[in-house]
Write an enzyme that holds these catalytic residues in place. Structure first.
Site, PDB file in Angstrom:
ATOM      1  N   HIS A 259       0.785  -1.293   0.215  1.00 43.56           N
ATOM      2  CA  HIS A 259      -0.238  -0.077   0.107  1.00 43.56           C
ATOM      3  C   HIS A 259       0.718   1.504   0.108  1.00 43.56           C
ATOM      4  O   HIS A 259       2.423   1.516   0.011  1.00 43.56           O
ATOM      5  CB  HIS A 259      -0.831   0.045   0.801  1.00 43.56           C
ATOM      6  CG  HIS A 259       0.217  -0.126   2.532  1.00 43.56           C
ATOM      7  ND1 HIS A 259      -0.258  -0.497   3.442  1.00 43.56           N
ATOM      8  CD2 HIS A 259      -0.035   0.721   3.957  1.00 43.56           C
ATOM      9  CE1 HIS A 259       0.645  -0.930   4.689  1.00 43.56           C
ATOM     10  NE2 HIS A 259       0.566   0.755   4.565  1.00 43.56           N
TER      11      HIS A 259
ATOM     12  N   HIS B 224       4.066   7.323   3.016  1.00 44.88           N
ATOM     13  CA  HIS B 224       5.052   6.344   3.591  1.00 44.88           C
ATOM     14  C   HIS B 224       4.759   5.124   2.471  1.00 44.88           C
ATOM     15  O   HIS B 224       3.406   5.666   2.340  1.00 44.88           O
ATOM     16  CB  HIS B 224       5.083   5.214   4.848  1.00 44.88           C
ATOM     17  CG  HIS B 224       4.097   4.810   5.389  1.00 44.88           C
ATOM     18  ND1 HIS B 224       2.939   5.221   6.341  1.00 44.88           N
ATOM     19  CD2 HIS B 224       3.598   3.557   5.344  1.00 44.88           C
ATOM     20  CE1 HIS B 224       2.332   4.287   6.425  1.00 44.88           C
ATOM     21  NE2 HIS B 224       2.126   3.104   5.884  1.00 44.88           N
TER      22      HIS B 224
ATOM     23  N   GLU C  27       7.961   1.138   5.349  1.00 42.78           N
ATOM     24  CA  GLU C  27       7.395   0.083   5.574  1.00 42.78           C
ATOM     25  C   GLU C  27       7.333  -1.754   4.946  1.00 42.78           C
ATOM     26  O   GLU C  27       7.072  -1.965   4.611  1.00 42.78           O
ATOM     27  CB  GLU C  27       5.641   0.178   6.129  1.00 42.78           C
ATOM     28  CG  GLU C  27       4.805  -0.741   7.242  1.00 42.78           C
ATOM     29  CD  GLU C  27       3.600  -0.616   6.751  1.00 42.78           C
ATOM     30  OE1 GLU C  27       2.815   0.150   6.309  1.00 42.78           O
ATOM     31  OE2 GLU C  27       3.288  -1.251   8.208  1.00 42.78           O
TER      32      GLU C  27
HETATM   33 CO    CO Z   1       1.562   1.262   6.191  1.00 42.93          CO
END
Ligand code: CO
Length: 134
Positions: A7, A79, A130
Site C-alpha cells: 500500500h 510512506h 514500511e
Molecule cells: Co502502512
C-alpha cells in the site's frame, strides 16, 4: 527481498472527509475506520484492484504522524509499504548493509495483523518505507 507493493499511505487531518472524497468523488471502495491506539493512528483502506491506499489520521496526544501533519496541514504521502517473505531476514540483511531501522528493530503488528518494520527515510531517497511480512 522486496515483493509486491502492499500500500501507499496518506496522512490526513480529517479521515471522514478523506473517505467521503474517495467514495463519492473518486468512486472507490473504502473500508471502515479502524483505531490502532498502539500506533497512534486511525486507519482506513481504499481497496483498488492491484493495491491499497492507507489513510492515517492521528489518534491520541502524541501520534507519530502529528508532526508530519504540522508540516503538511492538507495531508500528504507518508510512506510506501512493500511486502517481504521474511521480515527478520530482511531486517538482518538491511542492518548488515548499514540501513537504519526505526525503533528498536523489533517488528510490530500492523494494521493487517502482520509484522511490520519501518526503514529510515534518509537511507532510502527521503521516503519512509514500511516492510510487511505477508
Ligand atoms: Co502502512
Amino acid at each position: 527481498m522486496l515483493q509486491r507493493l502492499n500500500h501507499v499511505a496518506i496522512a490526513v487531518p480529517d479521515l471522514s472527509a478523506a473517505i467521503a472524497i474517495y467514495e463519492n468523488t473518486l468512486g472507490a471502495k473504502v473500508t471502515a475506520p479502524q483505531a490502532l491506539p498502539e500506533h497512534g493512528v486511525t486507519v482506513a483502506f481504499v481497496e483498488l484492484a492491484n493495491t491499497k491506499i492507507e489513510f492515517l489520521e492521528p489518534l491520541g496526544t502524541d501520534s507519530a504522524i502529528a508532526g508530519f501533519l504540522q508540516k503538511n496541514p492538507a495531508g500528504g504521502i507518508h510512506h510506501i509499504c512493500y511486502e517481504v517473505d521474511d521480515i527478520l531476514q530482511a531486517r538482518d540483511k538491511l542492518q548488515q548493509q548499514g540501513a537504519r531501522i526505526l525503533g528498536d528493530g523489533t517488528p510490530k503488528i500492523g494494521a493487517h495483523g502482520k509484522p511490520v518494520l519501518f526503514l529510515h527515510p534518509k537511507d532510502f531517497q527521503g521516503s519512509l518505507i514500511e516492510l510487511e511480512q505477508v
